[in-house]
Design an enzyme around this catalytic site. Structure first.
Site, PDB file in Angstrom:
ATOM      1  N   CYS A 158       0.806  -1.226   0.000  1.00 23.10           N
ATOM      2  CA  CYS A 158       0.000   0.000   0.000  1.00 23.10           C
ATOM      3  C   CYS A 158       0.836   1.273   0.000  1.00 23.10           C
ATOM      4  CB  CYS A 158      -0.962  -0.004   1.178  1.00 23.10           C
ATOM      5  SG  CYS A 158      -0.163   0.191   2.778  1.00 23.10           S
ATOM      6  N   ASP A 197      -7.021  -1.259   7.860  1.00 20.66           N
ATOM      7  CA  ASP A 197      -7.083  -2.534   8.575  1.00 20.66           C
ATOM      8  C   ASP A 197      -5.752  -3.275   8.442  1.00 20.66           C
ATOM      9  OD1 ASP A 197      -8.389  -4.416  10.159  1.00 20.66           O
ATOM     10  OD2 ASP A 197      -9.070  -5.575   8.443  1.00 20.66           O
ATOM     11  N   TYR A 209     -11.710 -12.186  20.071  1.00 22.89           N
ATOM     12  CA  TYR A 209     -10.633 -11.609  20.860  1.00 22.89           C
ATOM     13  C   TYR A 209     -10.866 -11.827  22.357  1.00 22.89           C
ATOM     14  CZ  TYR A 209      -9.213  -8.926  16.698  1.00 22.89           C
ATOM     15  OH  TYR A 209      -8.796  -8.532  15.460  1.00 22.89           O
TER      16      TYR A 209
END
Length: 355
Positions: free
Chosen positions: A254, A274, A349
Site C-alpha cells: 500500500c 485494517d 478476541y
C-alpha cells in the site's frame, strides 16, 4: 501423543506466612503414602534453603513436581500422557488436595486447581491476547497454514467462533467477528452510498463484503494476502474476482500506491486502515511499527478529501499507554484532525477493543 499438565497451588494464610523446616518435614511425610500408592518414585532436589523441591516419576509416564516455598506457597504440577487413566489421575489430585487440607488445617488461605494444559497436540488451542493473557480456544481443526512472502498465515476452526484467521501468531479475525467489521466502518452511522472508499489491508474480505452492500461509487482495496477460500462466511464471494461492479482489488504494497495517489491528487471520502493494530511498545522511536503507522497515517490524510473520514482499529483496551501514545501521534500529524473512539467487544478476541 500429547500430554496434559494439571497445576494447583495453595497459599497459607497471612496468620502463618512461612513454612518452617518442621512444617515441611511433617507435610512431606504425610504426602508420601499417596505417591507410594501410585508407584511414583521420589527424587528430592537441593533448593538451597528455599523450601522443598521434589520430582516424582511413575511407571506409566506420569511426572510430577512438588514445591513448597519458604514464604508459604505450595505448588504441585502433574503431567501425564494421552491414554492414561483419567480417573486415576483425578483420584491422585483429590487425595493430594484432601491430605494437604488435613495436614495444614487452619493455615490455608486459598487452594486452586487449574484445568489441564494440552501440550503437543496436532492443533494449537492457546493464543495470547495483546496484553499477554493466555486464552484457550475450542479449536478442533487446522484448516490452512502457509508462509507467504510477508507473513505466516493460519486458519483454525473454532466450534464457537468458526474459522479464525491468525497472522504471525496474532488472532486477526474470526467468522463470528462481524462487530469488528462494523466498528471499523463506523458502526452503521456512515453513509457510503455514492462515495469513494479506500481499504488498506482487510485480507479477510469482511470490510469489502459489507461495504459493497452500501452502494458506494467505488471501492479501492490494497492488500498483500487474501483469504478467499476458507473465510467465506466473512468475505462472501467478493474476493473471487479482483474487479466487481463497484470495487477493484490491488494486490500490492500500500505504501508506494498511496504515495502515487497523493502525487496524482487522487482522494477518497473514506479511508479504512485494517493493516495493523496500535503497537504494544510505547517507545515509538525504537519500534519500526510505529514508524510504519505514522507513515500510513500521513499518507492517508494526504489522500483524504476535506471532510472525509479515516477509520482504523486500536488495540486491547488494557494497553492504555500504547493507546495514549497513538492519540498523541494523532495530535502531531501534518494537519489538525478531530478524532473519536468507540469500545467494542470482538467475540474471538474475548476482550474490549477500541476503534
Amino acid at each position: 501423543v500429547f500430554g496434559l499438565n494439571y497445576t494447583f497451588e495453595l497459599n497459607e494464610s497471612v496468620c502463618c506466612p512461612s513454612l518452617c523446616l518442621a512444617d515441611v518435614s511433617a507435610t512431606v511425610c504425610g504426602l508420601q503414602s499417596i505417591f507410594q500408592e501410585q508407584e511414583m518414585t521420589e527424587n528430592v532436589h537441593d533448593s538451597e534453603g528455599h523450601g522443598y523441591l521434589a520430582t516424582f516419576v511413575g511407571k506409566n509416564g506420569r511426572f510430577a513436581i512438588l514445591r513448597m516455598h519458604s514464604h508459604g506457597l505450595v505448588t504441585f504440577d502433574l503431567q501425564f500422557l494421552e491414554g492414561d487413566d483419567v480417573a486415576q489421575v483425578d483420584n491422585l489430585l483429590n487425595a493430594l488436595e484432601k491430605k494437604l487440607k488435613a495436614l495444614l488445617d487452619g493455615n490455608i488461605q486459598r487452594i486452586k486447581r487449574l484445568p489441564a494444559l494440552i501440550r503437543g497436540s496436532d492443533v494449537d488451542r492457546y493464543w495470547p491476547t495483546a496484553d499477554g493473557r493466555l486464552m484457550e480456544y475450542d479449536i478442533d481443526e487446522a484448516v490452512y497454514e502457509k508462509n507467504s512472502a510477508y507473513q505466516n498465515i493460519k486458519i483454525l476452526h473454532s466450534r464457537q467462533f468458526g474459522n479464525m484467521l491468525i497472522l504471525n501468531g496474532d488472532v486477526n479475525l474470526a467468522e463470528s467477528d462481524l462487530p469488528y467489521t462494523q466498528a471499523i466502518m463506523g458502526s452503521g452511522k456512515e453513509h457510503y452510498a455514492g462515495k469513494e472508499v479506500l481499504i488498506l489491508g482487510g485480507g479477510d474480505g469482511g470490510i469489502l463484503h459489507e461495504a459493497v452492500k452500501l452502494k458506494p461509487k467505488m471501492i479501492t482495496m490494497l492488500v498483500i494476502d487474501g483469504c478467499r477460500k476458507h473465510m467465506r462466511k466473512t468475505c462472501g464471494n467478493v474476493l473471487d474476482n479482483l474487479k466487481g461492479d463497484c470495487y477493484e482489488i490491488l494486490v500490492q504494497d500500500c505504501v508506494p500506491v498511496l504515495k502515487k495517489f497523493a502525487e496524482q491528487g487522487r482522494t477518497f471520502d473514506y479511508v479504512i486502515n485494517d493493516l495493523t493494530a496500535v503497537p504494544i511498545s510505547t517507545a515509538p522511536e525504537e519500534d519500526s511499527t510505529w514508524e510504519f503507522l505514522r507513515l500510513i497515517l500521513d499518507l492517508s490524510i494526504r489522500v483524504l478529501r476535506p471532510g472525509g473520514k479515516y477509520f482504523t482499529q486500536g488495540n486491547c483496551v488494557n494497553l492504555t499507554d500504547a493507546l495514549s501514545e497513538y492519540e498523541k501521534l494523532l495530535c502531531r500529524l501534518s494537519c489538525k484532525v478531530d478524532f473519536s473512539k468507540e469500545m467494542v467487544c470482538v467475540p474471538s478476541y474475548m476482550e474490549l477493543y477500541p476503534f
